[in-house]
Design a protein around this motif. Structure first.
Motif, PDB file in Angstrom:
ATOM      1  N   GLY A  50      54.614 -40.530  29.397  1.00 17.31           N
ATOM      2  CA  GLY A  50      53.548 -39.574  29.617  1.00 17.31           C
ATOM      3  C   GLY A  50      52.830 -39.886  30.914  1.00 17.31           C
ATOM      4  N   ARG A  51      52.158 -38.895  31.470  1.00 21.95           N
ATOM      5  CA  ARG A  51      51.549 -39.052  32.789  1.00 21.95           C
ATOM      6  C   ARG A  51      50.459 -40.127  32.823  1.00 21.95           C
ATOM      7  NH1 ARG A  51      53.412 -35.066  35.988  1.00 21.95           N
ATOM      8  NH2 ARG A  51      54.213 -33.165  35.006  1.00 21.95           N
ATOM      9  N   VAL A  52      49.700 -40.250  31.746  1.00 19.77           N
ATOM     10  CA  VAL A  52      48.596 -41.209  31.742  1.00 19.77           C
ATOM     11  C   VAL A  52      49.124 -42.641  31.755  1.00 19.77           C
ATOM     12  CG1 VAL A  52      46.635 -42.107  30.447  1.00 19.77           C
ATOM     13  CG2 VAL A  52      47.001 -39.634  30.603  1.00 19.77           C
ATOM     14  N   ILE A  53      49.983 -42.980  30.794  1.00 22.95           N
ATOM     15  CA  ILE A  53      50.496 -44.342  30.710  1.00 22.95           C
ATOM     16  C   ILE A  53      51.341 -44.680  31.935  1.00 22.95           C
ATOM     17  CG2 ILE A  53      52.011 -45.887  29.409  1.00 22.95           C
ATOM     18  CD1 ILE A  53      51.090 -44.551  26.869  1.00 22.95           C
ATOM     19  N   ASP A  54      52.159 -43.755  32.388  1.00 22.29           N
ATOM     20  CA  ASP A  54      52.984 -44.013  33.563  1.00 22.29           C
ATOM     21  C   ASP A  54      52.122 -44.329  34.783  1.00 22.29           C
ATOM     22  OD1 ASP A  54      55.067 -43.377  31.878  1.00 22.29           O
ATOM     23  OD2 ASP A  54      56.135 -42.201  33.387  1.00 22.29           O
ATOM     24  N   HIS A  55      51.043 -43.576  34.953  1.00 23.08           N
ATOM     25  CA  HIS A  55      50.168 -43.829  36.094  1.00 23.08           C
ATOM     26  C   HIS A  55      49.549 -45.221  36.010  1.00 23.08           C
ATOM     27  CE1 HIS A  55      47.312 -42.821  39.339  1.00 23.08           C
ATOM     28  NE2 HIS A  55      46.466 -43.553  38.645  1.00 23.08           N
ATOM     29  N   VAL A  56      49.070 -45.585  34.852  1.00 18.57           N
ATOM     30  CA  VAL A  56      48.442 -46.897  34.686  1.00 18.57           C
ATOM     31  C   VAL A  56      49.471 -48.008  34.888  1.00 18.57           C
ATOM     32  CG1 VAL A  56      47.208 -48.420  33.098  1.00 18.57           C
ATOM     33  CG2 VAL A  56      46.698 -45.971  33.120  1.00 18.57           C
ATOM     34  N   ALA A  57      50.663 -47.836  34.329  1.00 18.08           N
ATOM     35  CA  ALA A  57      51.680 -48.881  34.378  1.00 18.08           C
ATOM     36  C   ALA A  57      52.227 -49.110  35.778  1.00 18.08           C
ATOM     37  CB  ALA A  57      52.827 -48.540  33.432  1.00 18.08           C
ATOM     38  N   GLN A  58      52.207 -48.101  36.607  1.00 15.12           N
ATOM     39  CA  GLN A  58      52.728 -48.249  37.958  1.00 15.12           C
ATOM     40  C   GLN A  58      51.764 -48.991  38.873  1.00 15.12           C
ATOM     41  OE1 GLN A  58      53.679 -44.222  38.994  1.00 15.12           O
ATOM     42  NE2 GLN A  58      55.458 -44.152  37.620  1.00 15.12           N
ATOM     43  N   ASN A  59      50.507 -49.072  38.477  1.00 10.76           N
ATOM     44  CA  ASN A  59      49.525 -49.769  39.308  1.00 10.76           C
ATOM     45  C   ASN A  59      48.428 -50.379  38.438  1.00 10.76           C
ATOM     46  OD1 ASN A  59      48.107 -50.677  41.577  1.00 10.76           O
ATOM     47  ND2 ASN A  59      46.926 -48.784  41.703  1.00 10.76           N
ATOM     48  N   PRO A  60      48.788 -51.245  37.488  1.00 10.74           N
ATOM     49  CA  PRO A  60      47.760 -51.800  36.599  1.00 10.74           C
ATOM     50  C   PRO A  60      46.898 -52.825  37.325  1.00 10.74           C
ATOM     51  CG  PRO A  60      49.879 -52.834  36.166  1.00 10.74           C
ATOM     52  CD  PRO A  60      50.126 -51.762  37.189  1.00 10.74           C
ATOM     53  N   PRO A  61      45.578 -52.755  37.155  1.00  7.73           N
ATOM     54  CA  PRO A  61      44.693 -53.723  37.797  1.00  7.73           C
ATOM     55  C   PRO A  61      44.554 -55.009  36.984  1.00  7.73           C
ATOM     56  CG  PRO A  61      43.403 -52.099  36.640  1.00  7.73           C
ATOM     57  CD  PRO A  61      44.835 -51.695  36.464  1.00  7.73           C
ATOM     58  N   CYS A  62      45.242 -55.087  35.845  1.00  8.02           N
ATOM     59  CA  CYS A  62      45.180 -56.254  34.975  1.00  8.02           C
ATOM     60  C   CYS A  62      46.377 -56.193  34.027  1.00  8.02           C
ATOM     61  CB  CYS A  62      43.864 -56.282  34.184  1.00  8.02           C
ATOM     62  SG  CYS A  62      43.618 -54.829  33.127  1.00  8.02           S
ATOM     63  N   ASP A  63      46.473 -57.128  33.103  1.00 13.63           N
ATOM     64  CA  ASP A  63      47.513 -57.046  32.085  1.00 13.63           C
ATOM     65  C   ASP A  63      47.341 -55.750  31.296  1.00 13.63           C
ATOM     66  OD1 ASP A  63      48.265 -59.577  32.886  1.00 13.63           O
ATOM     67  OD2 ASP A  63      47.335 -60.599  31.184  1.00 13.63           O
ATOM     68  N   MET A  64      48.452 -55.235  30.758  1.00 11.43           N
ATOM     69  CA  MET A  64      48.341 -54.028  29.949  1.00 11.43           C
ATOM     70  C   MET A  64      49.301 -54.098  28.768  1.00 11.43           C
ATOM     71  SD  MET A  64      50.261 -50.958  32.051  1.00 11.43           S
ATOM     72  CE  MET A  64      49.928 -49.828  30.681  1.00 11.43           C
ATOM     73  N   ALA A  65      48.968 -53.357  27.736  1.00  8.10           N
ATOM     74  CA  ALA A  65      49.804 -53.290  26.537  1.00  8.10           C
ATOM     75  C   ALA A  65      49.829 -51.851  26.042  1.00  8.10           C
ATOM     76  CB  ALA A  65      49.256 -54.205  25.451  1.00  8.10           C
ATOM     77  N   VAL A  66      51.023 -51.384  25.698  1.00  8.66           N
ATOM     78  CA  VAL A  66      51.210 -50.046  25.143  1.00  8.66           C
ATOM     79  C   VAL A  66      51.706 -50.200  23.710  1.00  8.66           C
ATOM     80  CG1 VAL A  66      52.493 -47.889  25.310  1.00  8.66           C
ATOM     81  CG2 VAL A  66      51.683 -49.023  27.381  1.00  8.66           C
ATOM     82  N   VAL A  67      51.048 -49.541  22.779  1.00  7.99           N
ATOM     83  CA  VAL A  67      51.342 -49.690  21.366  1.00  7.99           C
ATOM     84  C   VAL A  67      51.889 -48.388  20.801  1.00  7.99           C
ATOM     85  CG1 VAL A  67      50.468 -50.472  19.136  1.00  7.99           C
ATOM     86  CG2 VAL A  67      49.336 -51.215  21.249  1.00  7.99           C
ATOM     87  N   ARG A  68      53.017 -48.491  20.129  1.00  7.22           N
ATOM     88  CA  ARG A  68      53.485 -47.356  19.336  1.00  7.22           C
ATOM     89  C   ARG A  68      53.271 -47.714  17.869  1.00  7.22           C
ATOM     90  NH1 ARG A  68      59.227 -44.175  18.191  1.00  7.22           N
ATOM     91  NH2 ARG A  68      58.158 -42.383  17.274  1.00  7.22           N
ATOM     92  N   PHE A  69      52.278 -47.107  17.265  1.00  8.83           N
ATOM     93  CA  PHE A  69      51.950 -47.402  15.877  1.00  8.83           C
ATOM     94  C   PHE A  69      52.918 -46.681  14.945  1.00  8.83           C
ATOM     95  CE2 PHE A  69      47.742 -48.001  17.900  1.00  8.83           C
ATOM     96  CZ  PHE A  69      47.495 -49.305  17.496  1.00  8.83           C
ATOM     97  N   LYS A  70      53.402 -47.417  13.955  1.00  9.89           N
ATOM     98  CA  LYS A  70      54.167 -46.840  12.853  1.00  9.89           C
ATOM     99  C   LYS A  70      53.352 -47.091  11.580  1.00  9.89           C
ATOM    100  CE  LYS A  70      57.781 -45.071  14.814  1.00  9.89           C
ATOM    101  NZ  LYS A  70      59.098 -45.196  14.217  1.00  9.89           N
ATOM    102  N   ARG A  71      54.010 -47.182  10.447  1.00 11.82           N
ATOM    103  CA  ARG A  71      53.286 -47.461   9.218  1.00 11.82           C
ATOM    104  C   ARG A  71      52.586 -48.809   9.349  1.00 11.82           C
ATOM    105  NH1 ARG A  71      56.644 -48.312   3.823  1.00 11.82           N
ATOM    106  NH2 ARG A  71      57.058 -50.264   4.907  1.00 11.82           N
ATOM    107  N   ARG A  72      51.309 -48.836   9.017  1.00 12.67           N
ATOM    108  CA  ARG A  72      50.558 -50.072   9.176  1.00 12.67           C
ATOM    109  C   ARG A  72      50.993 -51.095   8.148  1.00 12.67           C
ATOM    110  NH1 ARG A  72      44.118 -51.274   8.432  1.00 12.67           N
ATOM    111  NH2 ARG A  72      44.188 -53.414   9.234  1.00 12.67           N
ATOM    112  N   GLU A  73      51.338 -52.288   8.630  1.00 12.34           N
ATOM    113  CA  GLU A  73      51.697 -53.412   7.781  1.00 12.34           C
ATOM    114  C   GLU A  73      50.932 -54.640   8.252  1.00 12.34           C
ATOM    115  OE1 GLU A  73      55.898 -54.122   7.568  1.00 12.34           O
ATOM    116  OE2 GLU A  73      56.394 -51.991   7.633  1.00 12.34           O
ATOM    117  N   PRO A  74      50.511 -55.514   7.346  1.00  7.78           N
ATOM    118  CA  PRO A  74      49.868 -56.761   7.780  1.00  7.78           C
ATOM    119  C   PRO A  74      50.840 -57.558   8.656  1.00  7.78           C
ATOM    120  CG  PRO A  74      49.587 -56.418   5.420  1.00  7.78           C
ATOM    121  CD  PRO A  74      50.579 -55.397   5.875  1.00  7.78           C
ATOM    122  N   PRO A  75      50.384 -58.096   9.788  1.00 12.42           N
ATOM    123  CA  PRO A  75      51.285 -58.787  10.710  1.00 12.42           C
ATOM    124  C   PRO A  75      51.657 -60.198  10.237  1.00 12.42           C
ATOM    125  CG  PRO A  75      49.053 -58.904  11.540  1.00 12.42           C
ATOM    126  CD  PRO A  75      48.987 -58.051  10.293  1.00 12.42           C
TER     127      PRO A  75
END
Length: 275
Positions: free
Chosen positions: A106-131
Motif C-alpha cells: 500500500g502507498r502509506v507503508i511503502d512510502h514509510v519503508a522506503q525512507n524510514p527515519p527509525c526502525d519500523m515494524a509492519v504487522v499483519r494481524f490474524k486470529r489473536r493468540e497469546p504469544p
C-alpha cells in the motif's frame, strides 16, 4: 478500533520492555479537491482509536501521548512526525492486501519503508493468540537481530504480565539436499542472531523445498512469527523483500516484519538508485 487496540497491545509491550512511551498518531487525509481546513470535520473519528491505545498503555503503566495531523499524504506525515519526535520505532498495521498494483504493502507503508527515519515494524494481524510460542526465521542481513530483539521484548513482557512461559524459536531453513556444511552455516547464523540476549532462545535447523514453505510449515506450531525484512538484492525495489512479503501474505498466524534503520547515508543512496 480493533486494529488500534491490537497495535496498542503490541506497542505498549515493546515500550514497557524498553522503558519507553507510546506515541499514537492519527493522520486525517484530505483529498486534493478539499481544503486542508475541511479535514477538521473528521477529527472526531480519532477519539475512539486513541481511547483504545490509551487503555492498553495504561494497563502496562506505559506513558502514552496522542496527536492528530491533517494532510494530503499519510505516509509523509508519519515519517515527518517520527523524525520530529525522534521515534525509535514506527509500528504499522497491514490488512494483507493492497489496492495499488505499484505498491507492495500500500502507498502509506511503502512510502514509510522506503525512507524510514527509525526502525519500523509492519504487522499483519490474524486470529489473536497469546504469544506463548514465537517463531523467528533467521538469515543473513541487518534485520534479523531486530526481529529477535522484538520477540524477546514481547516474550518477556508476556511472562511478567501473565506468569506463563514463552518459548522463542530461531529458525533456519535449508534446501532438501543440504549437506553438513550448509547445516553448520545455519547453526552459525542462529548463534549470531541470538547472541547476547538475556532470554532463552531455542535454535532449529530444518529442510524444506524453499524458505517460504519451511517458515509456513513451522509457523503452524507457533502463535506468532517475527521476521526481519529479507534483502535478496541490496537495492531491491521490493519494500521488504520477496520472502518476508510472501510469508506475511500466506502465513495463518499473526506476522510481524521488521526493518532496521540503516542511517541517513544508506537511506539517501537507496532512494537515489531506486528512482
Amino acid at each position: 478500533q480493533r486494529q488500534a487496540r491490537l497495535l496498542g497491545i503490541l506497542g505498549s509491550a515493546i515500550a514497557k520492555d524498553r522503558d519507553g512511551e507510546v506515541f499514537a498518531l492519527h493522520v486525517v487525509q484530505v483529498p486534493m479537491q478539499l481544503s486542508i481546513y475541511e479535514g477538521r470535520r473528521f477529527l472526531k473519528e480519532a477519539r475512539p482509536l486513541f481511547e483504545e491505545v490509551i487503555r492498553q498503555a495504561r494497563e502496562l503503566d506505559v506513558p502514552v501521548r496522542t496527536m492528530i495531523r491533517i494532510g494530503r499524504h499519510v505516509g509523509k506525515a508519519i515519517v515527518d512526525t517520527a523524525r520530529k519526535r525522534d521515534a525509535n520505532l514506527i509500528l504499522l498495521s497491514w490488512p494483507g492486501f493492497t489496492r495499488s498494483e505499484q505498491a507492495a504493502f500500500g502507498r502509506v507503508i511503502d512510502h514509510v519503508a522506503q525512507n524510514p527515519p527509525c526502525d519500523m515494524a509492519v504487522v499483519r494481524f490474524k486470529r489473536r493468540e497469546p504469544p506463548r510460542r514465537i517463531l523467528v526465521p533467521t538469515a543473513d542481513g541487518p534485520n534479523v537481530r531486530l526481529a529477535v530483539e522484538m520477540a524477546v521484548s514481547m516474550g518477556r513482557q508476556y511472562e511478567q504480565q501473565y506468569g506463563e512461559k514463552v518459548t522463542i524459536t530461531a529458525l533456519y531453513v535449508c534446501p532438501p539436499e543440504a549437506d553438513s556444511a550448509v547445516e553448520r552455516r545455519g547453526r552459525e547464523a542462529i548463534a549470531h542472531a541470538v547472541a547476547g540476549f538475556d532470554f532463552p532462545i531455542e535454535g532449529k535447523v530444518v529442510s524444506a523445498p524453499d524458505v517460504v514453505t519451511g517458515i509456513l510449515q513451522q509457523a503452524e506450531e507457533h502463535n506468532l512469527v517475527v521476521m526481519g525484512a529479507s534483502e535478496e538484492r541490496l537495492f531491491e525495489r521490493m519494500v521488504f523483500g520477496t520472502v518476508s512479503e510472501r510469508v506475511a501474505r500466506q502465513c495463518p498466524k499473526t506476522t510481524i516484519i521488521v526493518k532496521r534503520y540503516q542511517g541517513p547515508v544508506i537511506s539517501w543512496l537507496k532512494r537515489l538508485l531506486t528512482r
